[in-house]
Design a protein around this motif. Structure first.
Motif, PDB file in Angstrom:
ATOM      1  N   MET A   1       0.831  -1.182   0.000  1.00  0.00           N
ATOM      2  CA  MET A   1       0.000   0.000   0.000  1.00  0.00           C
ATOM      3  C   MET A   1       0.882   1.254   0.000  1.00  0.00           C
ATOM      4  N   VAL A   2       0.559   2.171  -0.860  1.00  0.00           N
ATOM      5  CA  VAL A   2       1.308   3.416  -0.955  1.00  0.00           C
ATOM      6  C   VAL A   2       0.872   4.349   0.173  1.00  0.00           C
ATOM      7  N   GLU A   3       1.846   4.901   0.867  1.00  0.00           N
ATOM      8  CA  GLU A   3       1.543   5.846   1.944  1.00  0.00           C
ATOM      9  C   GLU A   3       1.672   7.263   1.405  1.00  0.00           C
ATOM     10  N   ARG A   4       0.691   8.093   1.721  1.00  0.00           N
ATOM     11  CA  ARG A   4       0.721   9.481   1.259  1.00  0.00           C
ATOM     12  C   ARG A   4       1.625  10.342   2.127  1.00  0.00           C
ATOM     13  N   VAL A   5       1.870   9.912   3.363  1.00  0.00           N
ATOM     14  CA  VAL A   5       2.784  10.636   4.240  1.00  0.00           C
ATOM     15  C   VAL A   5       3.609   9.614   5.017  1.00  0.00           C
ATOM     16  N   VAL A   6       4.912   9.882   5.103  1.00  0.00           N
ATOM     17  CA  VAL A   6       5.844   9.039   5.862  1.00  0.00           C
ATOM     18  C   VAL A   6       6.737   9.987   6.666  1.00  0.00           C
ATOM     19  N   ALA A   7       7.499   9.428   7.589  1.00  0.00           N
ATOM     20  CA  ALA A   7       8.394  10.238   8.417  1.00  0.00           C
ATOM     21  C   ALA A   7       9.794   9.640   8.415  1.00  0.00           C
ATOM     22  N   THR A   8      10.775  10.513   8.440  1.00  0.00           N
ATOM     23  CA  THR A   8      12.158  10.062   8.546  1.00  0.00           C
ATOM     24  C   THR A   8      12.410   9.569   9.974  1.00  0.00           C
ATOM     25  N   VAL A  53     -12.495  21.142   5.843  1.00  0.00           N
ATOM     26  CA  VAL A  53     -11.790  20.824   4.602  1.00  0.00           C
ATOM     27  C   VAL A  53     -10.394  20.247   4.852  1.00  0.00           C
ATOM     28  N   ASP A  54     -10.131  19.793   6.059  1.00  0.00           N
ATOM     29  CA  ASP A  54      -8.854  19.148   6.350  1.00  0.00           C
ATOM     30  C   ASP A  54      -8.945  17.670   6.022  1.00  0.00           C
ATOM     31  N   LYS A  55      -7.940  17.183   5.287  1.00  0.00           N
ATOM     32  CA  LYS A  55      -7.905  15.787   4.863  1.00  0.00           C
ATOM     33  C   LYS A  55      -6.874  15.012   5.677  1.00  0.00           C
ATOM     34  N   LEU A  56      -7.241  13.831   6.089  1.00  0.00           N
ATOM     35  CA  LEU A  56      -6.296  12.941   6.756  1.00  0.00           C
ATOM     36  C   LEU A  56      -5.443  12.280   5.684  1.00  0.00           C
ATOM     37  N   LEU A  57      -4.144  12.562   5.709  1.00  0.00           N
ATOM     38  CA  LEU A  57      -3.240  11.931   4.748  1.00  0.00           C
ATOM     39  C   LEU A  57      -2.809  10.558   5.209  1.00  0.00           C
ATOM     40  N   GLY A  58      -2.694  10.385   6.504  1.00  0.00           N
ATOM     41  CA  GLY A  58      -2.233   9.125   7.055  1.00  0.00           C
ATOM     42  C   GLY A  58      -1.679   9.354   8.445  1.00  0.00           C
ATOM     43  N   TYR A  59      -0.885   8.392   8.890  1.00  0.00           N
ATOM     44  CA  TYR A  59      -0.323   8.430  10.241  1.00  0.00           C
ATOM     45  C   TYR A  59       1.193   8.298  10.153  1.00  0.00           C
ATOM     46  N   VAL A  60       1.883   9.015  11.022  1.00  0.00           N
ATOM     47  CA  VAL A  60       3.336   8.905  11.119  1.00  0.00           C
ATOM     48  C   VAL A  60       3.684   8.388  12.511  1.00  0.00           C
ATOM     49  N   ALA A  61       4.835   7.778  12.612  1.00  0.00           N
ATOM     50  CA  ALA A  61       5.295   7.232  13.899  1.00  0.00           C
ATOM     51  C   ALA A  61       4.240   6.321  14.509  1.00  0.00           C
ATOM     52  N   GLY A  62       3.538   5.604  13.667  1.00  0.00           N
ATOM     53  CA  GLY A  62       2.564   4.619  14.120  1.00  0.00           C
ATOM     54  C   GLY A  62       1.158   5.136  14.280  1.00  0.00           C
ATOM     55  N   ASP A  63       0.968   6.158  15.130  1.00  0.00           N
ATOM     56  CA  ASP A  63      -0.409   6.547  15.468  1.00  0.00           C
ATOM     57  C   ASP A  63      -0.667   8.050  15.470  1.00  0.00           C
ATOM     58  N   VAL A  64       0.239   8.822  14.907  1.00  0.00           N
ATOM     59  CA  VAL A  64       0.078  10.279  14.930  1.00  0.00           C
ATOM     60  C   VAL A  64      -0.535  10.738  13.603  1.00  0.00           C
ATOM     61  N   PRO A  65      -1.762  11.271  13.662  1.00  0.00           N
ATOM     62  CA  PRO A  65      -2.426  11.676  12.424  1.00  0.00           C
ATOM     63  C   PRO A  65      -1.779  12.908  11.795  1.00  0.00           C
ATOM     64  N   PHE A  66      -1.785  12.923  10.473  1.00  0.00           N
ATOM     65  CA  PHE A  66      -1.250  14.054   9.705  1.00  0.00           C
ATOM     66  C   PHE A  66      -2.363  14.533   8.772  1.00  0.00           C
ATOM     67  N   TYR A  67      -2.810  15.769   9.009  1.00  0.00           N
ATOM     68  CA  TYR A  67      -3.878  16.372   8.218  1.00  0.00           C
ATOM     69  C   TYR A  67      -3.314  17.490   7.346  1.00  0.00           C
ATOM     70  N   MET A  68      -3.983  17.708   6.215  1.00  0.00           N
ATOM     71  CA  MET A  68      -3.591  18.771   5.312  1.00  0.00           C
ATOM     72  C   MET A  68      -4.846  19.447   4.783  1.00  0.00           C
ATOM     73  N   HIS A  69      -4.779  20.762   4.643  1.00  0.00           N
ATOM     74  CA  HIS A  69      -5.901  21.496   4.075  1.00  0.00           C
ATOM     75  C   HIS A  69      -6.154  20.974   2.653  1.00  0.00           C
ATOM     76  N   GLU A  70      -7.407  20.823   2.320  1.00  0.00           N
ATOM     77  CA  GLU A  70      -7.807  20.226   1.043  1.00  0.00           C
ATOM     78  C   GLU A  70      -7.193  20.944  -0.169  1.00  0.00           C
ATOM     79  N   SER A  71      -7.135  22.260  -0.150  1.00  0.00           N
ATOM     80  CA  SER A  71      -6.594  22.970  -1.319  1.00  0.00           C
ATOM     81  C   SER A  71      -5.113  22.664  -1.520  1.00  0.00           C
ATOM     82  N   LEU A  72      -4.348  22.567  -0.441  1.00  0.00           N
ATOM     83  CA  LEU A  72      -2.935  22.209  -0.562  1.00  0.00           C
ATOM     84  C   LEU A  72      -2.799  20.764  -1.016  1.00  0.00           C
TER      85      LEU A  72
END
Length: 129
Positions: A1-8, A53-72
């Motif tokens: 599965m492709v992740e839309r957000v990942v963390a270093t 209008v905030d979209k959930l892109l995914g989770y980083v570090a296991g359980d931390v949600p990452f949201y982004m404004h829909e227009s961005l």
């Protein structure tokens, strides 16, 4: 599965440090506005309010949600967002600022195959609305 957000690894290390220090859940949000809004902001989860209008892109570090404004997100949906951290002057409203750190986003353009998979997810999300 492709992740839309990942963390270093460095970002994950700082995330764990912040969660331990504050003894609280945290959340990321990137608004896409000018100045501070162009970088990901890290907040205590119970002190942050999502917009419609905030979209959930995914989770980083296991359980931390990452949201982004829909227009961005609509502007950058063809890229994988890579959460990273750098030493900085420690200014702004993001909770890592007091540590002299700053989260930032790096991006990688999805391959055609990856974007086809992401597009399926987007289509499914649209059906749910």
């Amino acid at each position: 599965m492709v992740e839309r957000v990942v963390a270093t690894d460095k970002a994950v290390e700082l995330i764990h440090f912040l969660k331990d220090k504050h003894q609280a859940d945290i959340v990321f949000h990137q608004s896409g506005g000018c100045c501070e809004g162009s970088k990901p902001m890290c907040f205590l989860a119970d002190e942050f309010r999502l917009g419609q209008v905030d979209k959930l892109l995914g989770y980083v570090a296991g359980d931390v949600p990452f949201y982004m404004h829909e227009s961005l997100y609509n502007y950058s949906k063809h890229t994988q967002h890579i959460l990273d951290v750098v030493d900085s002057f420690g200014s702004g409203f993001s909770i890592e600022a007091l540590e002299g750190k700053s989260f930032l986003i790096r991006a990688r353009v999805f391959t055609d195959e990856e974007y086809a998979e992401v597009k399926k997810l987007l289509d499914e999300e649209e059906k749910v609305k």
